[in-house]
Enzyme design. Sequence first.
Site, PDB file in Angstrom:
ATOM      1  N   ARG A  72       0.766  -1.220  -0.200  1.00  0.00           N
ATOM      2  CA  ARG A  72      -0.061   0.059   0.090  1.00  0.00           C
ATOM      3  C   ARG A  72       0.823   1.156   0.035  1.00  0.00           C
ATOM      4  O   ARG A  72       1.789   1.301   0.427  1.00  0.00           O
ATOM      5  CB  ARG A  72      -0.770  -0.050   1.247  1.00  0.00           C
ATOM      6  CG  ARG A  72      -2.347  -0.764   1.268  1.00  0.00           C
ATOM      7  CD  ARG A  72      -2.969  -0.236   0.179  1.00  0.00           C
ATOM      8  NE  ARG A  72      -4.315  -1.087   0.243  1.00  0.00           N
ATOM      9  CZ  ARG A  72      -4.533  -1.950  -0.620  1.00  0.00           C
ATOM     10  NH1 ARG A  72      -3.535  -2.364  -1.566  1.00  0.00           N
ATOM     11  NH2 ARG A  72      -5.700  -2.730  -0.792  1.00  0.00           N
ATOM     12  N   HIS A 126      -1.232   1.014  -9.536  1.00  0.00           N
ATOM     13  CA  HIS A 126      -1.830   0.032  -8.558  1.00  0.00           C
ATOM     14  C   HIS A 126      -2.262  -0.965  -9.531  1.00  0.00           C
ATOM     15  O   HIS A 126      -3.504  -1.226  -9.426  1.00  0.00           O
ATOM     16  CB  HIS A 126      -2.910   0.932  -7.931  1.00  0.00           C
ATOM     17  CG  HIS A 126      -3.308   0.256  -6.439  1.00  0.00           C
ATOM     18  ND1 HIS A 126      -3.880   0.577  -5.460  1.00  0.00           N
ATOM     19  CD2 HIS A 126      -3.496  -1.054  -6.381  1.00  0.00           C
ATOM     20  CE1 HIS A 126      -4.035  -0.289  -4.501  1.00  0.00           C
ATOM     21  NE2 HIS A 126      -4.010  -1.431  -5.025  1.00  0.00           N
TER      22      HIS A 126
HETATM   23  P1  NDP Z   1      -2.033 -11.512   4.284  1.00  0.00           P
HETATM   24  O1  NDP Z   1      -2.795 -10.850   5.372  1.00  0.00           O
HETATM   25  O2  NDP Z   1      -1.906 -12.926   3.969  1.00  0.00           O
HETATM   26  O3  NDP Z   1      -0.424 -11.273   4.592  1.00  0.00           O
HETATM   27  C1  NDP Z   1       0.119 -10.317   5.396  1.00  0.00           C
HETATM   28  C2  NDP Z   1       1.375 -10.200   5.745  1.00  0.00           C
HETATM   29  O4  NDP Z   1       2.034  -9.162   6.545  1.00  0.00           O
HETATM   30  C3  NDP Z   1       1.237 -11.446   7.095  1.00  0.00           C
HETATM   31  O5  NDP Z   1       2.539 -12.184   6.865  1.00  0.00           O
HETATM   32  C4  NDP Z   1       1.479 -10.559   8.225  1.00  0.00           C
HETATM   33  O6  NDP Z   1       2.126 -11.294   9.300  1.00  0.00           O
HETATM   34  C5  NDP Z   1       2.415  -9.560   7.741  1.00  0.00           C
HETATM   35  N1  NDP Z   1       2.005  -8.359   8.788  1.00  0.00           N
HETATM   36  C6  NDP Z   1       1.088  -7.691   8.989  1.00  0.00           C
HETATM   37  N2  NDP Z   1       1.279  -6.763   9.754  1.00  0.00           N
HETATM   38  C7  NDP Z   1       2.688  -6.789  10.086  1.00  0.00           C
HETATM   39  C8  NDP Z   1       3.514  -6.290  11.152  1.00  0.00           C
HETATM   40  N3  NDP Z   1       2.964  -5.037  11.902  1.00  0.00           N
HETATM   41  N4  NDP Z   1       4.864  -6.673  11.050  1.00  0.00           N
HETATM   42  C9  NDP Z   1       5.291  -7.417  10.228  1.00  0.00           C
HETATM   43  N5  NDP Z   1       4.380  -8.067   9.234  1.00  0.00           N
HETATM   44  C10 NDP Z   1       3.081  -7.998   9.252  1.00  0.00           C
HETATM   45  O7  NDP Z   1      -2.334 -10.443   3.004  1.00  0.00           O
HETATM   46  P2  NDP Z   1      -1.788 -10.792   1.373  1.00  0.00           P
HETATM   47  O8  NDP Z   1      -0.649 -11.382   1.354  1.00  0.00           O
HETATM   48  O9  NDP Z   1      -3.398 -11.340   0.871  1.00  0.00           O
HETATM   49  O10 NDP Z   1      -1.968  -9.204   0.831  1.00  0.00           O
HETATM   50  C11 NDP Z   1      -0.860  -8.234   1.340  1.00  0.00           C
HETATM   51  C12 NDP Z   1      -1.327  -6.850   0.978  1.00  0.00           C
HETATM   52  O11 NDP Z   1      -0.967  -6.616  -0.301  1.00  0.00           O
HETATM   53  C13 NDP Z   1      -2.697  -6.485   1.054  1.00  0.00           C
HETATM   54  O12 NDP Z   1      -3.057  -6.088   2.394  1.00  0.00           O
HETATM   55  C14 NDP Z   1      -2.771  -5.351   0.106  1.00  0.00           C
HETATM   56  O13 NDP Z   1      -2.282  -4.252   0.857  1.00  0.00           O
HETATM   57  C15 NDP Z   1      -1.779  -5.761  -0.745  1.00  0.00           C
HETATM   58  N6  NDP Z   1      -2.290  -6.015  -2.126  1.00  0.00           N
HETATM   59  C16 NDP Z   1      -2.095  -5.032  -3.099  1.00  0.00           C
HETATM   60  C17 NDP Z   1      -2.467  -5.116  -4.424  1.00  0.00           C
HETATM   61  C18 NDP Z   1      -1.898  -4.495  -5.718  1.00  0.00           C
HETATM   62  O14 NDP Z   1      -2.401  -4.473  -6.586  1.00  0.00           O
HETATM   63  N7  NDP Z   1      -0.770  -3.580  -5.270  1.00  0.00           N
HETATM   64  C19 NDP Z   1      -3.107  -6.268  -4.687  1.00  0.00           C
HETATM   65  C20 NDP Z   1      -3.722  -7.229  -3.546  1.00  0.00           C
HETATM   66  C21 NDP Z   1      -3.277  -6.930  -2.278  1.00  0.00           C
HETATM   67  P3  NDP Z   1       1.457 -12.561  10.057  1.00  0.00           P
HETATM   68  O15 NDP Z   1       1.770 -13.788   8.854  1.00  0.00           O
HETATM   69  O16 NDP Z   1       2.289 -12.924  11.052  1.00  0.00           O
HETATM   70  O17 NDP Z   1      -0.098 -12.440  10.104  1.00  0.00           O
HETATM   71  C1  OXD Z   2      -6.391  -5.178  -3.275  1.00  0.00           C
HETATM   72  C2  OXD Z   2      -5.745  -4.162  -4.155  1.00  0.00           C
HETATM   73  O1  OXD Z   2      -6.107  -5.043  -2.032  1.00  0.00           O
HETATM   74  O2  OXD Z   2      -6.222  -4.556  -5.316  1.00  0.00           O
HETATM   75  O3  OXD Z   2      -6.626  -6.189  -3.679  1.00  0.00           O
HETATM   76  O4  OXD Z   2      -4.882  -3.267  -3.902  1.00  0.00           O
END
Ligand code: NDP
Ligand code: OXD
Length: 313
Positions: A228, A276
């Site tokens: 993000r 994005h």
């Molecule tokens: P998940 O919830 O599966 O994974 C999130 C990861 O981040 C987990 O490993 C989590 O740790 C870790 N995390 C969260 N908070 C912290 C913290 N404070 N410190 C360290 N690690 C942390 O999400 P996804 O993988 O499905 O998606 C990740 C992000 O990708 C979404 O939230 C979105 O913002 C972004 N995204 C962007 C897109 C784009 O087109 N640019 C499309 C889709 C998603 P833990 O394993 O311990 O829970």
């Molecule tokens: C998502 C994105 O969060 O598109 O899936 O950014």
Amino acid sequence: MGNGRVLISCQEFNPRRWHQLLSRSRTVVLEPDGARDPSVEYAVVWKHRPGALSKLPNLKIIFSVGAGVDHIFADPDLPDVPIVRVVADNLTQYMTEYVVWRVLDHHRQGMAYRAQQARRTWHEPPQPPADAIHVGIMGFGTLGRAAAKALLALGFKVNGWSRSPRSAEGVNTFHGADGLDAFLGATDILVSLLPLTPATRGIIDYALLGKLNRDNALGGAFLINAGRGRLQKSADIVRALDDGLIKEASLDVFETEPLPKTSPLWAHPKVFVTPHAAATSDPVHLVPPMLAQMDAFERGETLRNLVDREAGY
Ligand code: NDP
Ligand code: OXD
């Protein structure tokens, strides 16, 4: 046709195709007509207007159109109902492609070659092998783990950083604030796939970029952010590039989207910008599992891919 109606509440996004596909098995309503409809039980949302869900007396579940849910928590009047986010092979595949594409472009010196081509220069710089490069995935969740697998298959060394301890074959994992510096120090190419939460806002700043390993086969560190935009401080990224803390950056997300025309990131020779677009939410793939969850919920089954409200993702 299921009983509970669906309200689609979206901004900055045309929900026409979502409407068509959801309508195959549910009655779908839009704002403003549906905003107070007592037969609405499900809301499908992307950056909904704050307060837009608070007048639905029988709302049961909020479905995010994306994997990230920060857009939902931006609403101070959010009803206290379960939130389901997107976890889907199709979206994961898109993100894996994006991460592999950007890692390979930095690794294979795409920016340098494009600059050479513009000057009609024929020169082959030394090319380190993939196994000399450590890619660090910050946010080692659904998307991070899938990208790690693909990078391992290409021969890269992979580190992962998460909030809680995680393990994955072939990956050197770190977690929590205590593990962050060691993770960064072992990382040449940083890939951010973190969710935006109060704990992660602004995490990618000048100090963090300064902790990456620059003494490596590529002669510098690299940043890829597809998590993000508000994870990063763009001014710090520009400063880190100009000071040589990082060599290049690939940015898919920005503090303000669309990226303002005045942003220095657009014209920076070491920055690669995408709008994005790393992993788009395709309703053809995402609506069927949403409808299946509504049906399963009505049969009394447990919901999947629930958001942890306290953690914010
Ligand atoms: P998940 O919830 O599966 O994974 C999130 C990861 O981040 C987990 O490993 C989590 O740790 C870790 N995390 C969260 N908070 C912290 C913290 N404070 N410190 C360290 N690690 C942390 O999400 P996804 O993988 O499905 O998606 C990740 C992000 O990708 C979404 O939230 C979105 O913002 C972004 N995204 C962007 C897109 C784009 O087109 N640019 C499309 C889709 C998603 P833990 O394993 O311990 O829970
Ligand atoms: C998502 C994105 O969060 O598109 O899936 O950014």
